[in-house]
Design an enzyme around this catalytic site. Structure first.
Site, mmCIF file in Angstrom:
data_model
loop_
_atom_site.group_PDB
_atom_site.id
_atom_site.type_symbol
_atom_site.label_atom_id
_atom_site.label_comp_id
_atom_site.label_asym_id
_atom_site.label_seq_id
_atom_site.Cartn_x
_atom_site.Cartn_y
_atom_site.Cartn_z
ATOM 1 C CG ASN A 10 -1.790 1.193 1.357
ATOM 2 O OD1 ASN A 10 -1.889 1.991 0.420
ATOM 3 N ND2 ASN A 10 -2.423 1.352 2.502
ATOM 4 C CE LYS A 12 -0.244 3.173 4.861
ATOM 5 N NZ LYS A 12 -0.071 3.318 6.305
ATOM 6 C CG HIS A 96 -5.840 1.602 5.299
ATOM 7 N ND1 HIS A 96 -5.400 2.543 6.193
ATOM 8 C CD2 HIS A 96 -4.806 0.742 5.117
ATOM 9 C CE1 HIS A 96 -4.149 2.265 6.528
ATOM 10 N NE2 HIS A 96 -3.759 1.186 5.883
ATOM 11 C CD GLU A 98 -3.145 5.377 6.686
ATOM 12 O OE1 GLU A 98 -2.086 5.048 7.226
ATOM 13 O OE2 GLU A 98 -3.319 5.364 5.443
ATOM 14 C CD GLU A 166 -3.404 -2.500 7.382
ATOM 15 O OE1 GLU A 166 -2.272 -2.545 6.894
ATOM 16 O OE2 GLU A 166 -4.192 -1.587 7.135
ATOM 17 N N GLY A 172 2.633 2.476 10.861
ATOM 18 C CA GLY A 172 3.520 3.631 10.697
ATOM 19 C C GLY A 172 4.138 4.128 11.982
ATOM 20 C CB SER A 212 5.413 -1.313 11.833
ATOM 21 O OG SER A 212 4.884 -0.019 12.052
#
Length: 254
Positions: A10, A12, A96, A98, A166, A172, A212
């Site tokens: 991904n 992003k 996702h 985010e 996730e 991150g 990560s």
């Protein structure tokens, strides 16, 4: 009945034309296990999808990072599932964290997107995962089960769904769920599928880990029995993504 290892990258909201060319050329030159051992999908931003698809080796596929919840039309700024199909993009990432957190996408909205994308012939990487507060309060499985249930309520055929776990606190941040923590949630998720969807779906659906993942930790994570691959963020923009793809060979020794 073996589940083929799956590695998604991904990207992003990252990349310029030159950077994208560079990443793709690294991938194109990489020596990785064959398609019958690992399925590799990279997910560039919308503006680079066609560009990447035109340059990328044929044994790797391309995914969009999102799509609209229903047929296109007067939805400024959105991209519909039909458009992705028209471009020959086979995969899409939905739900996702985010987007759930920054854009307030609810479990039901994500599930609607998953069902619509599947109905149009796309394959879906559907993301679930808990925040740090939720993990610390002991509600990881409650949260993840609710996210999965919303999808299960809308989807009857899971053949084209990959579930990505996730943990939000590991995305991150450099914090990684330990292999034992990842395995525990993947095991519980598979058990949830078995009890609520069916034994065959539980046995065949790939549950991949994201948060990560890098070249240093991927082999130990890949060795976990219920970890069927990875959805890689930052490291998918670096040469170490190739090492992560190669970790698929850990499964061959089972």
């Amino acid at each position: 009945m073996g589940r083929k290892f799956f590695v998604g990258g991904n990207w992003k909201c990252n990349g310029t034309s030159d950077e994208v060319k560079k990443i793709v050329s690294i991938l194109n030159e990489a020596e990785v296990p064959s398609e019958d051992v690992v399925e590799v999908v990279v997910s560039p931003p919308f503006v680079f999808l066609a560009f990447v698809k035109s340059l990328l080796r044929s044994d790797f596929q391309v995914a969009a990072q999102n799509c609209w919840v229903r047929k296109g039309g007067a939805f400024t700024g959105e991209v519909s599932a039909e458009m992705l199909v028209n471009l020959g993009i086979p995969w899409v990432i939905l739900g996702h964290s985010e987007r759930r957190l920054l854009l307030n996408e609810s479990n039901e909205f994500v599930a609607d997107k998953v069902a619509y994308a599947l109905s149009q012939g796309l394959k879906v990487i559907a993301c679930v995962g808990e925040t740090l507060e939720q993990r610390e309060s002991g509600s990881t499985m409650t949260v993840v089960a609710a996210q999965t249930k919303a999808i299960a309520d809308q989807v009857s055929n899971w053949a084209n769904v990959v579930l990505a776990y996730e943990p939000v606190w590991a995305i991150g941040t450099g914090k990684v769920a330990t292999p034992a923590q990842a395995q525990e949630v993947h095991f519980e998720l598979r058990k949830w599928l078995q009890e609520n969807v069916g034994a065959e779906v539980a046995a065949t659906t790939r549950i991949i880990y994201g948060g990560s993942v890098n070249g240093a930790n991927c082999k130990e994570l890949a060795a976990q029995p219920d970890v069927d691959g990875f959805l890689v963020g930052g490291a998918s923009l670096k040469p170490e993504f190739v090492d992560i793809i190669k970790s698929a060979t850990v499964k061959k020794n089972d």
